[in-house]
Design a protein around this motif. Structure first.
Motif, PDB file in Angstrom:
ATOM      1  N   VAL A  40     -34.324 -11.535  -4.284  1.00  0.00           N
ATOM      2  CA  VAL A  40     -33.780 -10.176  -4.295  1.00  0.00           C
ATOM      3  C   VAL A  40     -32.317 -10.251  -3.892  1.00  0.00           C
ATOM      4  N   SER A  41     -31.445  -9.663  -4.703  1.00  0.00           N
ATOM      5  CA  SER A  41     -30.013  -9.639  -4.407  1.00  0.00           C
ATOM      6  C   SER A  41     -29.714  -8.642  -3.294  1.00  0.00           C
ATOM      7  N   ARG A  42     -28.527  -8.784  -2.692  1.00  0.00           N
ATOM      8  CA  ARG A  42     -28.145  -7.851  -1.615  1.00  0.00           C
ATOM      9  C   ARG A  42     -28.239  -6.410  -2.086  1.00  0.00           C
ATOM     10  N   GLN A  43     -27.636  -6.106  -3.206  1.00  0.00           N
ATOM     11  CA  GLN A  43     -27.799  -4.802  -3.861  1.00  0.00           C
ATOM     12  C   GLN A  43     -28.327  -5.115  -5.249  1.00  0.00           C
ATOM     13  N   HIS A  44     -29.621  -4.980  -5.413  1.00  0.00           N
ATOM     14  CA  HIS A  44     -30.306  -5.473  -6.604  1.00  0.00           C
ATOM     15  C   HIS A  44     -30.385  -4.434  -7.730  1.00  0.00           C
ATOM     16  N   ALA A  45     -30.823  -3.236  -7.384  1.00  0.00           N
ATOM     17  CA  ALA A  45     -31.017  -2.184  -8.392  1.00  0.00           C
ATOM     18  C   ALA A  45     -30.754  -0.826  -7.759  1.00  0.00           C
ATOM     19  N   ALA A  46     -30.578   0.159  -8.622  1.00  0.00           N
ATOM     20  CA  ALA A  46     -30.352   1.527  -8.150  1.00  0.00           C
ATOM     21  C   ALA A  46     -31.138   2.497  -9.014  1.00  0.00           C
ATOM     22  N   ILE A  47     -31.576   3.576  -8.397  1.00  0.00           N
ATOM     23  CA  ILE A  47     -32.141   4.701  -9.137  1.00  0.00           C
ATOM     24  C   ILE A  47     -31.152   5.834  -8.952  1.00  0.00           C
ATOM     25  N   ILE A  48     -30.610   6.280 -10.074  1.00  0.00           N
ATOM     26  CA  ILE A  48     -29.555   7.292 -10.053  1.00  0.00           C
ATOM     27  C   ILE A  48     -29.980   8.466 -10.921  1.00  0.00           C
ATOM     28  N   VAL A  49     -29.785   9.677 -10.424  1.00  0.00           N
ATOM     29  CA  VAL A  49     -30.114  10.889 -11.160  1.00  0.00           C
ATOM     30  C   VAL A  49     -28.852  11.369 -11.865  1.00  0.00           C
ATOM     31  N   ASN A  50     -28.948  11.569 -13.191  1.00  0.00           N
ATOM     32  CA  ASN A  50     -27.769  12.021 -13.941  1.00  0.00           C
ATOM     33  C   ASN A  50     -27.583  13.534 -13.784  1.00  0.00           C
ATOM     34  N   ASP A  51     -26.571  14.071 -14.444  1.00  0.00           N
ATOM     35  CA  ASP A  51     -26.242  15.496 -14.316  1.00  0.00           C
ATOM     36  C   ASP A  51     -27.352  16.416 -14.825  1.00  0.00           C
ATOM     37  N   GLU A  52     -28.209  15.897 -15.698  1.00  0.00           N
ATOM     38  CA  GLU A  52     -29.320  16.687 -16.234  1.00  0.00           C
ATOM     39  C   GLU A  52     -30.574  16.567 -15.367  1.00  0.00           C
ATOM     40  N   GLY A  53     -30.479  15.830 -14.261  1.00  0.00           N
ATOM     41  CA  GLY A  53     -31.611  15.670 -13.357  1.00  0.00           C
ATOM     42  C   GLY A  53     -32.580  14.576 -13.757  1.00  0.00           C
ATOM     43  N   GLU A  54     -32.189  13.717 -14.703  1.00  0.00           N
ATOM     44  CA  GLU A  54     -33.050  12.637 -15.170  1.00  0.00           C
ATOM     45  C   GLU A  54     -32.804  11.367 -14.356  1.00  0.00           C
ATOM     46  N   PRO A  55     -33.886  10.752 -13.831  1.00  0.00           N
ATOM     47  CA  PRO A  55     -33.716   9.532 -13.036  1.00  0.00           C
ATOM     48  C   PRO A  55     -33.619   8.284 -13.922  1.00  0.00           C
ATOM     49  N   TYR A  56     -32.663   7.420 -13.606  1.00  0.00           N
ATOM     50  CA  TYR A  56     -32.466   6.169 -14.331  1.00  0.00           C
ATOM     51  C   TYR A  56     -32.531   5.003 -13.360  1.00  0.00           C
ATOM     52  N   LEU A  57     -33.192   3.943 -13.782  1.00  0.00           N
ATOM     53  CA  LEU A  57     -33.228   2.684 -13.045  1.00  0.00           C
ATOM     54  C   LEU A  57     -32.160   1.791 -13.643  1.00  0.00           C
ATOM     55  N   MET A  58     -31.307   1.226 -12.791  1.00  0.00           N
ATOM     56  CA  MET A  58     -30.229   0.357 -13.249  1.00  0.00           C
ATOM     57  C   MET A  58     -30.240  -0.938 -12.459  1.00  0.00           C
ATOM     58  N   ASP A  59     -30.119  -2.056 -13.163  1.00  0.00           N
ATOM     59  CA  ASP A  59     -29.941  -3.335 -12.490  1.00  0.00           C
ATOM     60  C   ASP A  59     -28.475  -3.426 -12.079  1.00  0.00           C
ATOM     61  N   LEU A  60     -28.207  -3.881 -10.873  1.00  0.00           N
ATOM     62  CA  LEU A  60     -26.834  -3.947 -10.359  1.00  0.00           C
ATOM     63  C   LEU A  60     -26.286  -5.372 -10.463  1.00  0.00           C
ATOM     64  N   ALA A  61     -26.380  -5.946 -11.665  1.00  0.00           N
ATOM     65  CA  ALA A  61     -25.905  -7.311 -11.931  1.00  0.00           C
ATOM     66  C   ALA A  61     -26.550  -8.307 -10.972  1.00  0.00           C
ATOM     67  N   SER A  62     -27.848  -8.107 -10.731  1.00  0.00           N
ATOM     68  CA  SER A  62     -28.579  -9.001  -9.842  1.00  0.00           C
ATOM     69  C   SER A  62     -28.723 -10.378 -10.489  1.00  0.00           C
ATOM     70  N   LYS A  63     -28.901 -11.376  -9.656  1.00  0.00           N
ATOM     71  CA  LYS A  63     -29.028 -12.746 -10.151  1.00  0.00           C
ATOM     72  C   LYS A  63     -30.345 -12.950 -10.904  1.00  0.00           C
ATOM     73  N   ASN A  64     -31.431 -12.342 -10.417  1.00  0.00           N
ATOM     74  CA  ASN A  64     -32.749 -12.593 -10.990  1.00  0.00           C
ATOM     75  C   ASN A  64     -33.324 -11.454 -11.826  1.00  0.00           C
TER      76      ASN A  64
END
Length: 128
Positions: A40-64
Motif C-alpha cells: 500500500v502506497s503512502r497515498q494510494h487511492a482517493a474517493i472524490i465526489v464530483n460537482d454532480e454528487g457522483e463518487p469516483y475512485l481514483m488511483d493516486l499513481a500508486s506503485k501496486n
C-alpha cells in the motif's frame, strides 16, 4: 455524507468508514483511511465526489495499483455494491440510506404550519 466504505478483506476487515467529499486511502498516518499492509502506497487511492454528487475512485499513481474486478483502474465511478482492492484489502462501496421520512416530512401530507395565520382554524378537519 456521500456513502460508506466497508472493509471486506484485509487488516481492516469488518470496519466501516463514512466517506466525505474527498477521502484518501493509504499507508500514511494523515490518510482518512489508513491501510497498514504491504504493497500500500503512502497515498494510494482517493474517493472524490464530483460537482454532480457522483463518487469516483481514483488511483493516486500508486506503485501496486487499485483494482476493480481484478483489473487495474485509474479512475472509475463507484456504484452501490461495487468492490475494489488495494493490496490485500478489499472494500465495498455502499450508499447511505436517508432517514425515513416522518409524517411532517412527507410532501403529500398536509403541512398545518403552512396555513396562514389569517386562515380560520375552525374550518380544518380534525384527524381521527
Amino acid at each position: 455524507m456521500t456513502g460508506l466504505l466497508k472493509a471486506t478483506d484485509g487488516p481492516l476487515k469488518g470496519s466501516r468508514f463514512v466517506l466525505g467529499e474527498r477521502t484518501i486511502l493509504g499507508r500514511a498516518v494523515d490518510c482518512d483511511i489508513q491501510v497498514l499492509a504491504q504493497g500500500v502506497s503512502r497515498q494510494h487511492a482517493a474517493i472524490i465526489v464530483n460537482d454532480e454528487g457522483e463518487p469516483y475512485l481514483m488511483d493516486l499513481a500508486s506503485k501496486n495499483g487499485t483494482f476493480v474486478d481484478g483489473l487495474p483502474i485509474l479512475r472509475v465511478r463507484l456504484e452501490p455494491g461495487m468492490s475494489f482492492r488495494i493490496s490485500t484489502s478489499e472494500f465495498t462501496f455502499e450508499t447511505t440510506s436517508r432517514l425515513a421520512a416522518t409524517e411532517t416530512d412527507d410532501p403529500a401530507a398536509p403541512n398545518e404550519s403552512a396555513v396562514p395565520p389569517s386562515y380560520g382554524g375552525d374550518d380544518l378537519e380534525e384527524k381521527s
